[in-house]
Design a protein around this motif. Structure first.
Motif, PDB file in Angstrom:
ATOM      1  N   ARG B  41       6.809  -3.095   7.543  1.00 55.01           N
ATOM      2  CA  ARG B  41       6.987  -4.148   6.544  1.00 55.01           C
ATOM      3  C   ARG B  41       8.473  -4.284   6.303  1.00 55.01           C
ATOM      4  O   ARG B  41       9.154  -3.300   6.044  1.00 55.01           O
ATOM      5  CB  ARG B  41       6.281  -3.787   5.223  1.00 55.01           C
ATOM      6  CG  ARG B  41       6.192  -4.963   4.254  1.00 55.01           C
ATOM      7  CD  ARG B  41       5.905  -4.501   2.841  1.00 55.01           C
ATOM      8  NE  ARG B  41       7.027  -3.755   2.286  1.00 55.01           N
ATOM      9  CZ  ARG B  41       7.002  -3.114   1.132  1.00 55.01           C
ATOM     10  NH1 ARG B  41       5.912  -3.091   0.412  1.00 55.01           N
ATOM     11  NH2 ARG B  41       8.080  -2.453   0.697  1.00 55.01           N
ATOM     12  N   TYR B  90      -3.706  -7.032   5.889  1.00 55.62           N
ATOM     13  CA  TYR B  90      -4.447  -8.304   5.974  1.00 55.62           C
ATOM     14  C   TYR B  90      -5.531  -8.167   7.052  1.00 55.62           C
ATOM     15  O   TYR B  90      -6.253  -7.187   7.099  1.00 55.62           O
ATOM     16  CB  TYR B  90      -3.487  -9.463   6.305  1.00 55.62           C
ATOM     17  CG  TYR B  90      -2.225  -9.453   5.468  1.00 55.62           C
ATOM     18  CD1 TYR B  90      -2.269  -9.613   4.083  1.00 55.62           C
ATOM     19  CD2 TYR B  90      -0.967  -9.262   6.056  1.00 55.62           C
ATOM     20  CE1 TYR B  90      -1.109  -9.592   3.307  1.00 55.62           C
ATOM     21  CE2 TYR B  90       0.194  -9.242   5.281  1.00 55.62           C
ATOM     22  CZ  TYR B  90       0.112  -9.409   3.908  1.00 55.62           C
ATOM     23  OH  TYR B  90       1.248  -9.382   3.163  1.00 55.62           O
ATOM     24  N   THR B 254     -12.996 -11.176   3.888  1.00 58.73           N
ATOM     25  CA  THR B 254     -11.602 -10.772   3.943  1.00 58.73           C
ATOM     26  C   THR B 254     -11.346  -9.437   3.251  1.00 58.73           C
ATOM     27  O   THR B 254     -10.694  -8.560   3.813  1.00 58.73           O
ATOM     28  CB  THR B 254     -10.730 -11.857   3.270  1.00 58.73           C
ATOM     29  OG1 THR B 254     -11.122 -13.113   3.813  1.00 58.73           O
ATOM     30  CG2 THR B 254      -9.266 -11.625   3.553  1.00 58.73           C
ATOM     31  N   ALA B 255     -11.849  -9.285   2.044  1.00 62.71           N
ATOM     32  CA  ALA B 255     -11.495  -8.089   1.286  1.00 62.71           C
ATOM     33  C   ALA B 255     -12.086  -6.837   1.920  1.00 62.71           C
ATOM     34  O   ALA B 255     -11.382  -5.859   2.145  1.00 62.71           O
ATOM     35  CB  ALA B 255     -11.959  -8.231  -0.163  1.00 62.71           C
ATOM     36  N   LEU B 392     -11.552   2.959  17.184  1.00 62.75           N
ATOM     37  CA  LEU B 392     -10.441   3.520  16.405  1.00 62.75           C
ATOM     38  C   LEU B 392     -10.776   3.531  14.911  1.00 62.75           C
ATOM     39  O   LEU B 392     -10.435   4.471  14.192  1.00 62.75           O
ATOM     40  CB  LEU B 392      -9.162   2.708  16.641  1.00 62.75           C
ATOM     41  CG  LEU B 392      -8.493   2.858  18.015  1.00 62.75           C
ATOM     42  CD1 LEU B 392      -7.281   1.932  18.117  1.00 62.75           C
ATOM     43  CD2 LEU B 392      -8.075   4.300  18.277  1.00 62.75           C
ATOM     44  N   ARG B 438      -2.374   2.792  -5.995  1.00 64.87           N
ATOM     45  CA  ARG B 438      -1.296   1.813  -5.841  1.00 64.87           C
ATOM     46  C   ARG B 438       0.010   2.521  -5.458  1.00 64.87           C
ATOM     47  O   ARG B 438       0.753   2.034  -4.599  1.00 64.87           O
ATOM     48  CB  ARG B 438      -1.120   1.015  -7.137  1.00 64.87           C
ATOM     49  CG  ARG B 438      -0.244  -0.221  -6.974  1.00 64.87           C
ATOM     50  CD  ARG B 438       0.084  -0.894  -8.297  1.00 64.87           C
ATOM     51  NE  ARG B 438      -1.026  -1.602  -8.913  1.00 64.87           N
ATOM     52  CZ  ARG B 438      -1.441  -2.832  -8.579  1.00 64.87           C
ATOM     53  NH1 ARG B 438      -0.839  -3.470  -7.598  1.00 64.87           N
ATOM     54  NH2 ARG B 438      -2.444  -3.394  -9.194  1.00 64.87           N
ATOM     55  N   HIS B 454      -4.238  -4.127   0.041  1.00 62.28           N
ATOM     56  CA  HIS B 454      -5.297  -3.624  -0.828  1.00 62.28           C
ATOM     57  C   HIS B 454      -6.294  -4.718  -1.189  1.00 62.28           C
ATOM     58  O   HIS B 454      -6.085  -5.905  -0.907  1.00 62.28           O
ATOM     59  CB  HIS B 454      -4.688  -3.064  -2.113  1.00 62.28           C
ATOM     60  CG  HIS B 454      -4.206  -4.132  -3.052  1.00 62.28           C
ATOM     61  ND1 HIS B 454      -3.016  -4.801  -2.873  1.00 62.28           N
ATOM     62  CD2 HIS B 454      -4.767  -4.663  -4.163  1.00 62.28           C
ATOM     63  CE1 HIS B 454      -2.862  -5.697  -3.828  1.00 62.28           C
ATOM     64  NE2 HIS B 454      -3.913  -5.638  -4.616  1.00 62.28           N
ATOM     65  N   ALA B 455      -7.373  -4.302  -1.832  1.00 57.50           N
ATOM     66  CA  ALA B 455      -8.310  -5.251  -2.428  1.00 57.50           C
ATOM     67  C   ALA B 455      -8.819  -4.629  -3.716  1.00 57.50           C
ATOM     68  O   ALA B 455      -8.731  -3.411  -3.908  1.00 57.50           O
ATOM     69  CB  ALA B 455      -9.468  -5.540  -1.483  1.00 57.50           C
ATOM     70  N   LEU B 456      -9.299  -5.469  -4.605  1.00 56.31           N
ATOM     71  CA  LEU B 456     -10.013  -4.973  -5.785  1.00 56.31           C
ATOM     72  C   LEU B 456     -11.478  -5.281  -5.551  1.00 56.31           C
ATOM     73  O   LEU B 456     -11.847  -6.430  -5.296  1.00 56.31           O
ATOM     74  CB  LEU B 456      -9.536  -5.689  -7.052  1.00 56.31           C
ATOM     75  CG  LEU B 456      -8.224  -5.231  -7.676  1.00 56.31           C
ATOM     76  CD1 LEU B 456      -7.925  -6.038  -8.931  1.00 56.31           C
ATOM     77  CD2 LEU B 456      -8.240  -3.738  -7.991  1.00 56.31           C
ATOM     78  N   ARG B 464      -7.004  -1.206   2.250  1.00 56.01           N
ATOM     79  CA  ARG B 464      -7.635  -1.779   3.449  1.00 56.01           C
ATOM     80  C   ARG B 464      -6.868  -1.289   4.684  1.00 56.01           C
ATOM     81  O   ARG B 464      -5.651  -1.467   4.774  1.00 56.01           O
ATOM     82  CB  ARG B 464      -7.609  -3.307   3.406  1.00 56.01           C
ATOM     83  CG  ARG B 464      -8.395  -3.914   2.246  1.00 56.01           C
ATOM     84  CD  ARG B 464      -8.166  -5.420   2.147  1.00 56.01           C
ATOM     85  NE  ARG B 464      -8.726  -6.156   3.275  1.00 56.01           N
ATOM     86  CZ  ARG B 464      -8.072  -6.528   4.349  1.00 56.01           C
ATOM     87  NH1 ARG B 464      -6.785  -6.257   4.474  1.00 56.01           N
ATOM     88  NH2 ARG B 464      -8.677  -7.194   5.316  1.00 56.01           N
TER      89      ARG B 464
END
Lengths: 493, 493
Positions: B41, B90, B254-255, B392, B438, B454-456, B464
């Motif tokens: 990143r 993502y 997605t999540a 994997l 987090r 991440h996701a909630l 993720r």
């Protein structure tokens, strides 16, 4: 670990990547070298390809040489060669080495810069290059990020996308104020010469199709939109309970390259509080040359401006610039803030998240391409590019005028010449020259030696000769004119 | 003639094209070789690039070596490296050599196949490759051109575009029947796990935002949409005078990668006469493997299906497949027939004109890219690709389960693993582990050695771990897991 079967398959091995990419570069270079050998407009019959390709995908990997062989044998004959120097149809999609290199880098990095953090350079380069373009076109500073008045630009894939997004922003501003039921009252204005994409976009965003006003133009204004006609149409609509929403003006219309008077139209838009969009899809590129910039006088009244570097700015498909006076209005309409994309930079509102400036979430690194074109050729080279095409168009126009059998139907403004064979005296059954000109056009295109298209203007069938393919030189224009003359001679015998 | 100044500038000279393209191929191959050296990143700060680049475009041409040097120095540090083997954020945008070659050919030919005659091969190859893909995914024959029931497919740039177009088609079918005023009554249904693109598309086409129903899901159904909940929601809406329009089901959300039950949802859609769209943006690619095909049972009830080869099918950005049971309904909504594009093949209705299957007029030759991927790797190679990523992910899941400090939060279905550090006993002020997880995520991403998002879900903060970048091998997964463990140990001390 090395013995696990799934480690054998390495579709991004750098050595294979390098070897096969070099082979494809050579293939494309040869394609450009040979391009004049191919019929410009493909001569295949509908359904030709399904007769040549297998019905089902291959089970096993095929070598790149086999595939390139099939492209040469099966695909190239079915292409209409947009990069042929004898392609004069529609508007050009001019390619360049720099545009190609930029696209390679975009595809090679393959980053998806939907928000800033997903690739800061993709977002920031786009903002920088949009300011560069705006400076080249001498757009008012309020459309620049660096202008400090909240303006800025974004790269879309097409004018239609730019129009859909700005229409949605304009729509939501009104609906938020007056309630959603008003959607059936909103009206969009354009001329009968405006690209049909505006009408399509208007339908897509939920404007009733009967609320699209296509205002007639005429020869007296060079097929530009008359501001008084627009004012009158808006007044009538308001009297009938409609709500004027959006006015689109064009610099360089599709059919004949007409120019709408931006200043007068912008004033009408201000009067009625409608969103004013300026579409310079084709001719926008010319604004970098001082001698064409006056066509854009009044652009300071626009809410949004779009133009396509993928037409006449040496930038391979796809690339559409959209600037906004107030991108916040676009973001209000298009933004989404799912938890899954939350990040510090976005939360702190320090950055541009381009996903909120467009239809889709995902987006390509198109800025790389436009930046490469500008750096590789420089402003001077790009001006030379525009001027050389206009020079060729002037030359072609002169050739047409020298042959008394022909006429230039609409005054040439940029690099598009609209001409026709004059209707022959007495041949009243020829529908004002329509049949003869159609036969002329068909014969040229069927010869494979050039490709042109047509327009109907005031009922006249005109042949459009759009110059701008990168490889076109004077010798091609001269040879094509001779071809047209010879075919005309045959037809008029 | 050779002395005219505008003939000196030749931006598509084949020799220069060849030389500079070879240089860029080498540059990109080196980028892949070096990619593990870069922080995954980007670690730059907002605004970094405008401090490095000039404010205005260059007047004169710059050499390609200078530009490539600047890309290395100024652009690469600002990239988040989606092709890094340690990119797990993502969903992946996996690139491949074949995808790159296809994109080169698309960009090199630079044809604009908006209708058949503008490049027959572009249209016909797209129709053929859409049938190939449908066969690989074992879609019912009614979605194939060769199925003979009027179905067929098209390549879009994004799922959002596919949803906008199908929503517009569904909307116009109803409005044509019941009148335009009904637009305020139309309702779109999806789950709280459905990609936000559906809500955005729904707003774009003029559905009132309050008419979008985001139906809650829960752990009991694995976060899949419950058909009874949808039925109940539609009944309530009808009782209140609304008109159910469109239901979107997802295979691989997605999540968390959840799967909606297509068969049950399709039956509800039939009951109420609503358009049924199946979105397989990410997981659609897995349908080519028999062991995943059962997730698509019920797809025969769909009106439209979309999936993105640019996510998990080795096809560089952008490429979204959309199939329709009845493309005629799409064309009814989106078609335009301006004189300027009239031609014999279109007039005789012998051909597909893809401009009427999408938002924009212009379009890229994306079929070339998908066709190259399928041929170069074959069905067997592509299945291996999907299976190795899932393998994997299984491996990673096992690692997570072996460390008792962690838990897998949502059952894994494809190559996405959703996990977290278990909330510590007694640490009630930690908001169910949110803060610790987090901090863990931030620390991993800030290290530059891996990138995850991440996701909630049900209020839980989950990390993720999306596997699928082309260069990812088991050694990368192992090293990243060790990094996660080490950082967790530091946090939990």
């Amino acid at each position: 670990m090395g013995s696990l079967p799934f480690e054998l398959f390495q579709p991004l091995d750098p050595d294979v990547f390098s070897k096969e990419s070099h082979a494809v570069v050579d293939f494309i270079a040869d394609y450009y070298r040979d391009i004049e050998q191919y019929p410009v407009r493909s001569q295949v019959e509908p359904g030709y390809l399904s007769k040549r390709l297998p019905e089902s995908p291959p089970i096993f990997s095929e070598p790149i040489d086999t595939i390139l062989g099939d492209i040469k044998k099966d695909i190239i004959p079915g292409l209409t060669h947009w990069q042929s120097p004898n392609f004069y149809a529609y508007f050009q999609a001019n390619a360049s080495t720099a545009g190609f290199l930029g696209e390679m880098l975009c595809t090679g990095f393959n980053v998806v810069g939907f928000n800033w953090i997903a690739s800061p350079a993709a977002t920031e380069l786009e903002s920088i290059v949009m300011d560069w373009m705006a400076k080249m076109m001498k757009l008012p500073s309020k459309f620049l990020f660096s202008g400090g008045q909240g303006g800025g630009g974004v790269l879309h894939g097409s004018t239609c996308e730019a129009v859909v997004c700005t229409l949605a922003a304009a729509r939501d501003k009104i609906l938020n104020k007056f309630g959603f039921d008003c959607i059936t009252k909103l009206v969009v204005y354009a001329s009968d010469q405006t690209h049909f994409t505006v009408q399509k976009a208007s339908k897509i965003i939920g404007i009733p199709p009967c609320n699209f006003r296509s205002i007639p133009t005429s020869a007296s204004s060079g097929y530009g939109l008359d501001a008084d006609d627009v004012r009158q149409a808006m007044k009538v609509d308001i009297a009938q309970g409609f709500m004027p929403l959006y006015l689109c003006a064009t610099v360089g219309t599709t059919a004949v390259g007409a120019v709408d008077p931006l200043l007068e139209l912008g004033q009408v838009a201000r009067e009625f509080g409608v969103w004013f969009h300026v579409d310079g899809a084709y001719a926008g590129s010319s604004a970098i040359c001082p001698e064409f910039r006056s066509y854009f006088d009044g652009v300071e009244l626009a809410d949004s401006i779009s133009m396509n570097p993928h037409k006449w700015f040496l930038t391979n498909m796809d690339c559409c610039c959209l600037w906004l006076r107030s991108p916040a209005e676009l973001v209000d309409s298009l933004s989404t803030n799912p938890e899954i994309l939350r990040n510090k930079a976005t939360d702190e509102k320090e950055v541009v998240d381009y996903k909120d400036w467009q239809i889709a979430l995902s987006r390509r690194f198109r800025a790389m391409k436009l930046w490469l074109v500008i750096r590789r050729y420089g402003v001077a080279g790009l001006m030379e590019h525009i001027r050389s095409d206009v020079g060729l168009a002037k030359h072609f126009e002169k050739l047409v005028r020298m042959d008394t059998r022909f006429e230039v139907v609409v005054p040439r403004r940029f690099s598009l010449v609209c001409f026709r064979l004059k209707p022959r005296f007495g041949a009243t059954n020829d529908d004002d020259g329509l049949k003869t000109n159609r036969r002329l056009l068909d014969a040229v295109n069927s010869s494979g030696r050039a490709f042109m298209t047509h327009a109907l203007i005031d009922g006249k069938f005109v042949i459009r000769f759009a110059i701008g393919t990168t490889l076109t030189e004077m010798c091609h224009v001269d040879a094509t004119w001779k071809l047209i003359q010879d075919i005309a001679t045959g037809l008029l015998l």
